[in-house]
Design an enzyme around this catalytic site. Structure first.
Site, short mmCIF file in Angstrom:
data_model
loop_
_atom_site.label_atom_id
_atom_site.label_comp_id
_atom_site.label_asym_id
_atom_site.label_seq_id
_atom_site.Cartn_x
_atom_site.Cartn_y
_atom_site.Cartn_z
N SER A 1 -9.62 -1.69 7.11
CA SER A 1 -8.96 -1.40 5.83
C SER A 1 -8.20 -2.56 5.21
O SER A 1 -7.75 -2.45 4.08
CB SER A 1 -8.03 -0.19 5.98
OG SER A 1 -8.80 0.99 6.14
N LYS B 1 0.84 -1.19 0.00
CA LYS B 1 0.00 0.00 0.00
C LYS B 1 0.88 1.25 0.00
O LYS B 1 1.95 1.27 0.63
CB LYS B 1 -0.89 -0.05 1.25
CG LYS B 1 -2.00 0.97 1.34
CD LYS B 1 -2.81 0.68 2.60
CE LYS B 1 -3.97 1.63 2.81
NZ LYS B 1 -4.72 1.29 4.05
N SER C 1 -9.41 0.78 3.16
CA SER C 1 -8.68 1.67 2.26
C SER C 1 -7.53 0.99 1.50
O SER C 1 -6.92 1.59 0.62
CB SER C 1 -8.11 2.84 3.06
OG SER C 1 -7.23 2.38 4.08
#
Length: 580
Positions: free
Chosen positions: A234, A129, A210
């Site tokens: 997330s 990420k 996310s």
């Protein structure tokens, strides 16, 4: 002589040009025609990689190919890069490709040729990420234009450990900007620096976040595994919405040093993979005590001596296992289709020899669990901000981000206030005000809420933190003890119900989701999750891998994407189902 020279030059040009052209149609690169069937057939198909099938390949299979000389890491990495080019323009899972990926792969091949395999991840490509720092030619921006060009002081601890394990960092994944802290109404999976990530199951719908790109990449065979981060859902949410495995570890098992923070009390680095075993290999590589993150000190004496992969089991481990169903706490909020499919799986688990105990509720769930879906300001909704998760999260974000930014160079961004001002200077790209960018419908109200606290940890802050942490921990631990005073192996919960991972997040407790089913209308997947107590990852891995193996024995397989909505580039993405 002059004629020969001219002829040779012409021949050389012809050869050079010819080497760059195809003499046949490359059918797997683009969908044929415009029908959904053609799109599924083409976009779900990977080329053979030097004659080897890597579609849905496990890490063990890839290691066997490399050990037998059928594949090198360079060849494998090249094939995954080709996969990025094949599907990237539709689902946008990658924010940055690592320009050094093939160089790293070549080094791992050299080490292997010398007789050394550093770990099960040796030579295996992965992505992380874009809020996880790397001290290389990749940037770390959390999806924000404000951090473009900034330079981090060092690799994140988890990245450094993966490098030492011989894994190949292929790039950084798209995400929801600032890991969803910037706005309260936003398009999940969107960032100003990365654009909109989309699920290949339904491109018009919320892909989960996310850690959106991390899950989308793994689900579409762009890489075998990826790292994400979780503060509240997330990792679990995008994993279960893309039919992959997600591990959200106990807070303190994986270091957050070098990770753009949200809250020191709930942040954790997690893993997304296609199988529980692959995820366990990654967890083995990244956990550990880190002097730069004092929360990791709590893991001392609480981790397995042989690592987490040693906990993996087959379906026979379900004989005598005990699972609880917190029906009133969570299951009642799942839709009828989910309940039906998930309960069929629960029946299979029971038939395999496990004990299923219903109504093992979270203590005081009536107060802790929002009846209206995921809501991290539920305390305030009830008129009690001193019992609200968001009360301390927005303060933590202000303070923790300031600490992170203080170590960056080549940037003037030093605080949440600086980010807000930057957004005002780039109002349309960064959606500084409501209505300027459709991806940020509420503007930057999340950042403004954090800035309004100025990081002051007042009495309300500490009351909220104490309430949320202690009550959720007690609630989960009580449920695991069950009404018969027998310790359960795990709680089985439907993670598409956001309140499940919210309670685990507030407690800082671990959770694992595995693929379980697909909604018939939207085409979006959902999972079955296992919830446990602090540092209970070994038990969760044992039971999750056993259930996964049971699914295999029963003829189940991970649902492949159907590419619903291909060609619709809506922003924001729909919260549930476009056109359903």
């Amino acid at each position: 002589a002059a004629l020969a020279e001219t002829t040779n030059a012409t021949f050389g040009i012809s050869q050079l040009r010819g080497s760059q052209l195809l003499d046949h149609d490359f059918l797997y690169r683009y969908p044929l025609g415009n029908t959904t069937i053609n799109a599924v057939a083409t976009l779900n198909t990977l080329d053979l990689c030097k004659g080897v099938v890597i579609e849905e390949a496990t890490i063990d299979q890839l290691q066997r190919y490399m050990a037998e000389g059928k594949l090198s890491s360079v060849q494998l990495t090249t094939c995954y890069l080709n996969r990025v080019f094949q599907v990237g323009r539709y689902i946008n899972p990658i924010l940055q490709l690592n320009p050094d990926a093939l160089h790293i792969a070549r080094k791992t091949d050299t080490v292997r040729a010398a007789g050394h395999v550093l770990s099960p991840l040796h030579g295996i490509p992965f992505v992380i990420k874009d809020n996880i720092a790397t001290r290389d030619r990749l940037e770390t921006t959390a999806g924000s234009l404000a951090l473009v060009g900034s330079i981090v002081p060092r690799d994140a601890f988890v990245v450094a450990k993966l490098r030492r394990a011989g894994a190949v960092l292929m790039g950084k994944a798209t995400l929801s900007e600032w890991a969803d802290m910037r706005s309260t109404v936003y398009s999940e999976g969107y960032s100003a620096n990365g654009g909109q990530s989309r699920s290949s199951y339904n491109l018009t719908v919320n892909p989960g976040g996310s850690s959106s790109g991390s899950a989308v990449a793994v689900a579409n065979n762009v890489v075998p595994f990826a790292l994400g981060t979780e503060t509240d859902g997330s990792v679990i949410n995008p994993a279960e919405r893309n039919a992959v495995v997600g591990i959200k570890p106990t807070v303190g098992l994986t270091s957050r040093a070098g990770v753009v923070p949200e809250s020191e009390h709930q942040d954790t680095v997690g893993i997304i993979a296609r199988t529980v075993r692959d995820a366990a290999y990654a967890l083995n590589a990244i956990y550990g005590v880190d002097l730069r993150d004092n929360y990791t000190f709590a893991q001392r004496g609480n981790t397995p001596s042989k690592g987490y992969a040693a906990a993996l089991a087959n379906h026979t481990a379900l004989q005598g296992a005990r699972f609880g169903l917190p029906w009133k706490s969570f299951w009642t909020f799942a839709d009828a289709e989910q309940q039906s499919i998930l309960l069929d799986l629960v029946d299979q688990i029971r038939t395999a020899g496990a004990f299923i105990i219903n109504n093992t509720e979270i203590t005081d769930y009536q107060t802790l669990v929002s009846p209206d879906g995921w809501n991290w300001d539920y305390g305030t909704t009830r008129g009690r901000p001193n019992e609200s998760e968001y009360t301390y999260i927005k303060v933590d974000f202000y303070n923790n981000l300031r600490s992170y930014l203080s170590e960056l160079s080549n940037t003037s961004i030093r605080s949440v206030d600086d980010v807000i001002n930057f957004n005002y200077q780039h109002p349309y790209a960064e959606g500084a005000e409501p209505g300027l960018n459709p991806a940020f419908a509420s503007g930057q109200d999340g950042l403004l809420a954090s800035a309004a606290t100025q990081g002051i940890m007042n009495e309300t802050y500490f009351q909220a933190l104490h309430f949320c942490q202690n009550r959720t921990r007690q609630g989960i631990d009580d449920a695991l003890r069950s009404s018969q005073s027998v310790k359960l192996d795990a709680l089985l919960v439907p993670p598409d119900v956001g309140q499940t991972y919210q309670i685990a997040a507030q407690a800082g407790y671990p959770m694992i989701t595995i693929p379980a089913g697909v909604h018939s209308k939207s085409g979006m997947p959902f999972g079955l999750a296992l919830m446990g107590t602090a540092f209970g990852e070994s038990e969760l891995l044992r039971t999750a891998s056993a259930i996964e193996d049971l699914q295999r024995v029963e003829g189940g397989r991970r649902a492949r994407p159907q590419w619903k909505g291909l060609g619709v580039d809506n922003v924001p993405v729909e919260s549930q189902c476009f056109g359903c």
